[in-house]
Design an enzyme around this catalytic site. Structure first.
Site, short mmCIF file in Angstrom:
data_model
loop_
_atom_site.label_atom_id
_atom_site.label_comp_id
_atom_site.label_asym_id
_atom_site.label_seq_id
_atom_site.Cartn_x
_atom_site.Cartn_y
_atom_site.Cartn_z
N GLU A 27 46.05 39.92 50.57
CA GLU A 27 47.23 40.39 49.84
C GLU A 27 48.39 40.54 50.81
OE1 GLU A 27 46.74 43.93 47.43
OE2 GLU A 27 48.82 43.83 46.75
N ASN A 172 47.30 40.88 37.72
CA ASN A 172 46.45 41.80 38.47
C ASN A 172 46.52 43.21 37.87
OD1 ASN A 172 45.01 42.70 41.06
ND2 ASN A 172 46.80 44.05 41.03
N GLU A 173 45.37 43.79 37.63
CA GLU A 173 45.25 45.20 37.18
C GLU A 173 46.34 45.57 36.17
OE1 GLU A 173 44.84 47.87 40.56
OE2 GLU A 173 42.83 47.11 40.97
N GLU A 292 37.93 42.42 43.26
CA GLU A 292 38.26 43.42 44.30
C GLU A 292 37.13 44.42 44.32
OE1 GLU A 292 42.08 45.38 44.38
OE2 GLU A 292 43.08 43.58 43.61
N GLN A 349 39.92 44.07 51.50
CA GLN A 349 40.59 42.80 51.68
C GLN A 349 39.98 42.10 52.91
OE1 GLN A 349 44.87 43.39 51.52
NE2 GLN A 349 44.74 44.48 49.58
#
Ligand code: AHR
Length: 503
Positions: A27, A172-173, A292, A349
């Protein structure tokens, strides 16, 4: 000492392991990209500014797929800022992490680097501040051969051949109120479906992941997946789930059982997918992308609203202990046991930001404790997951109730006939003596036992002591009369290998 038993029969299979189970995540956050994978001027930097020492560790880690560029970052990202001549790229405010984004790394640099480290990309599109048009333009830029404005721009930017990016995340999310452009499940489901439809028209070969829940404690969990899938079922291939774990206070017993929570989370999402399939009369099955997951001490993070604008700040650079490594190894065991439905996993990550690899600007790169169970599982956990019978004592946890002291996953490598058992002993004080029953595979002999364990469960690796914690070989796997008795140290992650006798 505790006693436990594991029976292995190579005829009882769960599923083939999808190698993408062992992915990771890059990220634009903190120092994952800048001074992480990319640092022009570092003594090991190559022509595009990527660090060779880090690339070497990434290859050793073994990450067949890499998700990029976020994370929360992607929900405010303008991908066009990151292409073309670097000296003309704009500096922007990244609202997700209150950082300054220099755009010195963009999609072209990342995709070339991904190939160089032997991974496949998994690109996320911005469904926070943007939508269908930006997503289909990015896909056209990446995958269309030539003869259109976007594909010819890619060629002008140095990549004559299309990248062929196969796997894409639709945002994302999006269930999270913290997300830029947060949406209700219906709003997101509609946008994801329309984005997917347009993307499939650009390239029908893409595989698409819809956003599921950011964690199992979200108030919308379950209902979110059901609504999103009702809108998107025919357009998507995967639903995502994210899960982070940490030790709360002194409750290590619960922390060591974190994989119990991941098991339940996965099984609940599978049930929801299959419910929507039944209600909608669909034929295909939706698989899961756990894109994730990790140990993350979120309670130590001050919150993005308390950060000051900065370039590549040190954000959530958690230093991992032996106990953290055992939990990460156990979370991988959970993913393996669910290999029939979990096809993609991304350790979040890759570098510096809650990561197995750490770096210092201008200085060294080193392996954190969690590097080892990940690298060993990625290398040896390929093949067919077996359905095993396990008998083990249980213990009481405040967070999850009564849970087994032992957790295992067993993988058969069909070409060689070798069997690998991954096993975690969650007891902090006592060994588990594991009886492995191999009578159904009479040709196998013991080939090895590697453990991550330490008398000091809090031991860590640092720039000064990068090899304080490493896996240890134990020569105690001997098969006699179809059984191997193996001692698993207290609070340990273990890999046991059995191979056909050379005779
Ligand atoms: O990995 C760190 C952050 O955790 C990601 O940006 C976000 O998707 C998640 O909440």
């Amino acid at each position: 000492m505790h006693h436990a038993a594991l029976s292995i029969d190579p005829r009882l299979t769960v599923a083939e392991v999808d190698p993408r189970l062992f992915g990771s995540f890059v990220e634009h956050m903190g120092r994952c990209v800048y001074t992480g994978i990319h640092e022009p001027g570092h003594p090991t930097a190559g022509a595009e500014g990527f660090r060779d020492d880090v690339a070497e560790l990434v290859r050793e880690l073994g990450v067949p797929i890499l998700r990029y560029p976020g994370g929360n970052f992607v929900s405010g990202y303008t991908w066009e800022d990151g292409i073309g001549p670097r000296d003309q790229r704009p500096r922007r405010l990244d609202l997700a992490w209150r950082s300054i984004e220099t755009n010195q790394v963009g999609v072209d640099e990342f995709l070339r680097w991904t190939r160089a480290v032997g991974s496949e990309p998994m690109l996320a599109v911005n469904l926070g501040t943007r939508g269908v048009d930006a997503a289909r333009a990015l896909l056209e830029y990446c995958n269309h051969p030539s003869g259109t404005a976007w594909s010819d721009l890619r060629r002008a930017n140095g990549s004559a051949e299309p990248y062929g990016v196969r796997v894409w995340c639709l945002g994302n999310e999006m269930d999270g109120p913290w997300q830029i452009g947060h949406k209700t499940a219906t709003e997101y489901g509609r946008l994801a479906a329309e984005t997917a439809k347009a993307m499939r028209r650009v390239d029908p070969t893409v595989e698409l992941a819809a956003c599921g829940s950011s964690n199992r404690r979200m108030p919308t969990f379950g209902a979110w997946e059901a609504t999103v899938l009702a809108e998107t079922y025919d357009q998507v291939d995967y639903i995502s789930l994210h899960s982070y774990y940490e030790q709360h206070g002194g409750d290590r017993d619960s922390f060591l059982a974190s994989a119990v929570d991941l098991d339940r989370f996965i099984e609940e999402v599978v049930a929801t997918c299959d419910h929507v399939r039944a209600v909608g009369g669909h034929r295909k099955r939706i698989d899961l992308a756990v894109d994730e997951w990790n140990v993350w001490y979120q309670s130590r993070f001050p919150g993005e609203e308390n950060l000051d604008w900065a370039e590549a700040p040190r954000l959530i650079e958690d230093t991992y202990s032996v106990a953290d490594a055992v939990v990460v190894g156990n979370l991988l065991i959970s993913l393996l046991r669910h290999a029939d439905r979990v096809k993609i996993g991304c350790l979040a990550q890759l570098v510096n930001v809650i990561a197995p690899i750490r770096t210092e600007p201008g200085g060294p790169a080193w392996r954190q404790t969690i590097f080892y169970p990940f690298a060993l599982t990625s290398r040896h956990g390929r093949g067919t997951v077996l359905r095993t019978a396990v008998r083990a004592p249980a213990y009481e946890t405040a967070a999850y109730g009564r849970v087994p002291l032992l957790d295992t996953a067993t993988v058969l490598d069909e070409p060689s006939g070798a069997v690998t058992v991954f096993a975690v002993n969650r007891d902090q004080r006592e060994e588990v003596m594991l009886d492995v029953d191999l009578r159904a595979c009479p040709a196998l002999v013991g080939a090895g036992h590697v453990a991550v364990a330490d008398p000091d469960a809090g031991a860590v690796n640092t720039a000064e002591t990068p090899d304080r914690v490493v896996p240890h070989r134990r020569d105690d796997v001997k098969v006699t009369d179809g059984h191997a008795a193996v001692a698993l140290p207290p609070l340990s992650w273990n890999m046991l290998t059995f191979r056909p006798s050379p005779r």
